[in-house]
Design a protein around this motif. Structure first.
Motif, mmCIF file in Angstrom:
data_model
loop_
_atom_site.group_PDB
_atom_site.id
_atom_site.type_symbol
_atom_site.label_atom_id
_atom_site.label_comp_id
_atom_site.label_asym_id
_atom_site.label_seq_id
_atom_site.Cartn_x
_atom_site.Cartn_y
_atom_site.Cartn_z
ATOM 1 N N HIS A 1 37.852 34.629 -23.501
ATOM 2 C CA HIS A 1 37.182 34.684 -22.200
ATOM 3 C C HIS A 1 35.694 34.935 -22.384
ATOM 4 O O HIS A 1 35.180 34.943 -23.503
ATOM 5 N N ASN A 2 35.000 35.108 -21.268
ATOM 6 C CA ASN A 2 33.551 35.302 -21.256
ATOM 7 C C ASN A 2 32.828 34.041 -21.745
ATOM 8 O O ASN A 2 31.909 34.107 -22.556
ATOM 9 N N PHE A 3 33.256 32.886 -21.227
ATOM 10 C CA PHE A 3 32.546 31.656 -21.567
ATOM 11 C C PHE A 3 32.510 30.705 -20.368
ATOM 12 O O PHE A 3 33.294 30.814 -19.434
ATOM 13 N N THR A 4 31.552 29.798 -20.421
ATOM 14 C CA THR A 4 31.349 28.778 -19.398
ATOM 15 C C THR A 4 31.596 27.419 -20.038
ATOM 16 O O THR A 4 31.269 27.209 -21.211
ATOM 17 N N PHE A 5 32.185 26.501 -19.268
ATOM 18 C CA PHE A 5 32.461 25.180 -19.818
ATOM 19 C C PHE A 5 32.285 24.102 -18.749
ATOM 20 O O PHE A 5 32.423 24.360 -17.545
ATOM 21 N N GLU B 1 36.177 30.459 -12.092
ATOM 22 C CA GLU B 1 35.381 30.287 -10.887
ATOM 23 C C GLU B 1 34.418 29.129 -11.090
ATOM 24 O O GLU B 1 34.046 28.801 -12.229
ATOM 25 N N VAL B 2 34.010 28.507 -9.990
ATOM 26 C CA VAL B 2 33.094 27.379 -10.064
ATOM 27 C C VAL B 2 31.667 27.883 -10.231
ATOM 28 O O VAL B 2 31.211 28.759 -9.493
ATOM 29 N N VAL B 3 30.964 27.306 -11.209
ATOM 30 C CA VAL B 3 29.544 27.588 -11.398
ATOM 31 C C VAL B 3 28.711 26.531 -10.692
ATOM 32 O O VAL B 3 27.765 26.837 -9.971
ATOM 33 N N SER B 4 29.085 25.270 -10.877
ATOM 34 C CA SER B 4 28.376 24.180 -10.230
ATOM 35 C C SER B 4 29.233 22.930 -10.252
ATOM 36 O O SER B 4 30.200 22.832 -11.015
ATOM 37 N N ALA B 5 28.890 21.961 -9.413
ATOM 38 C CA ALA B 5 29.594 20.678 -9.356
ATOM 39 C C ALA B 5 28.566 19.565 -9.313
ATOM 40 O O ALA B 5 27.531 19.690 -8.640
#
Length: 271
Positions: A231-235, A264-268
């Motif tokens: 965990h603790n990552f963005t993809f 959770e969503v960061v961006s689209a």
């Protein structure tokens, strides 16, 4: 659909076990059983099965508990001591419209108790909010809210992969496609097609990724399994929107009904 639960501790300085996924999962099953015992039994015993496969999915997940403050953890501790303040929990279901009606209102003003032989923490669900579903695009960026488990079978045993592993994206893709196939049995798709449709890209610094191990079915020695997630990552994820939706609501990767793969969503990005 997704819910945000606000949990108020009944007492200050309660001891919360690190390995709280299994009792939290059992509590969610209990709430479902109170509303619809048949559906809860179906999820627990069988789940949604992939055609011509032994794989099955529950299609729900939950986040790690979002805890504002704890006391310093000492070496050898198996629990954390909570300081005063409310906790937040997200619970997410990928369900058809017929199942949504009985899920709404299941958790309001319920008591949640997480305990083992050493410690106990009790909470009241003060508020339940329905989170709006983000517009699903063909390219989106996510951040983990709980450990994500992706594994490769070797001699019928799971070999857990880190998000930096060259094979992580391939097994992530196959798992995601299998989840959609479990609710759309007529869809025909093999691993090669899954890899072409689903593209996983790690965006975070690998040094910031955290490893989390926990026991599935803790306390049942003959059945418990050591599971390892990250965990603790963005993809970034590129895939057909219906595939992204099944992962966003039901969890990405394995062991989602034990609180893994919640994001959770960061961006689209526009399709």
């Amino acid at each position: 659909m997704r819910f945000k639960l606000t949990l108020t501790p009944i007492r200050d300085r309660q001891r919360l076990v690190f390995n709280y996924q299994y009792p939290l999962q059992a509590w969610i099953y209990g709430r479902l059983a109170n509303a619809d015992a048949e559906y809860a039994g179906f999820l627990h015993e069988r789940g949604y099965q992939v055609p011509e496969s032994r794989k099955a999915f529950k299609h729900f997940t939950f986040s790690a508990l979002q805890i504002p403050s704890i006391e310093p953890i000492q070496k050898g501790d198996t629990y954390m001591v909570l300081r005063s303040g409310v906790l937040t929990l997200y619970i997410s279901f990928y369900v058809d419209k017929a199942a949504e009606n009985f899920i709404v209102g299941l958790f309001q003003q319920q008591q949640l108790s997480i305990y083992n032989r050493e410690c106990r923490a009790d909470f009241v669900v003060e508020r339940v909010e329905t989170a709006p579903l983000p517009a699903m695009q063909s390219s989106m960026t996510f951040r983990t809210l709980s450990p994500m488990v992706v594994a490769q079978k070797v001699d019928d045993l799971d070999q857990y992969l880190t998000p930096t592993d060259a094979d992580f994206g391939r097994f992530f893709a196959v798992n995601l496609v299998d989840k959609l196939r479990s609710v759309q049995p007529s869809m025909e798709m093999d691993a090669a097609i899954a890899e072409r449709l689903v593209k996983f890209e790690l965006l975070s610094d690998p040094e910031r990724i955290k490893k989390r191990g926990f026991l599935a079915k803790e306390g049942k020695e003959k059945e418990q399994t050591k599971v390892i997630g990250y965990h603790n990552f963005t993809f970034a994820l590129t895939a057909p929107p219906e595939l992204i939706e099944v992962g966003y609501l039901g969890g990405f990767g394995k062991y989602c009904s034990m609180g893994c793969g919640c994001v959770e969503v960061v961006s689209a990005s526009p399709p």
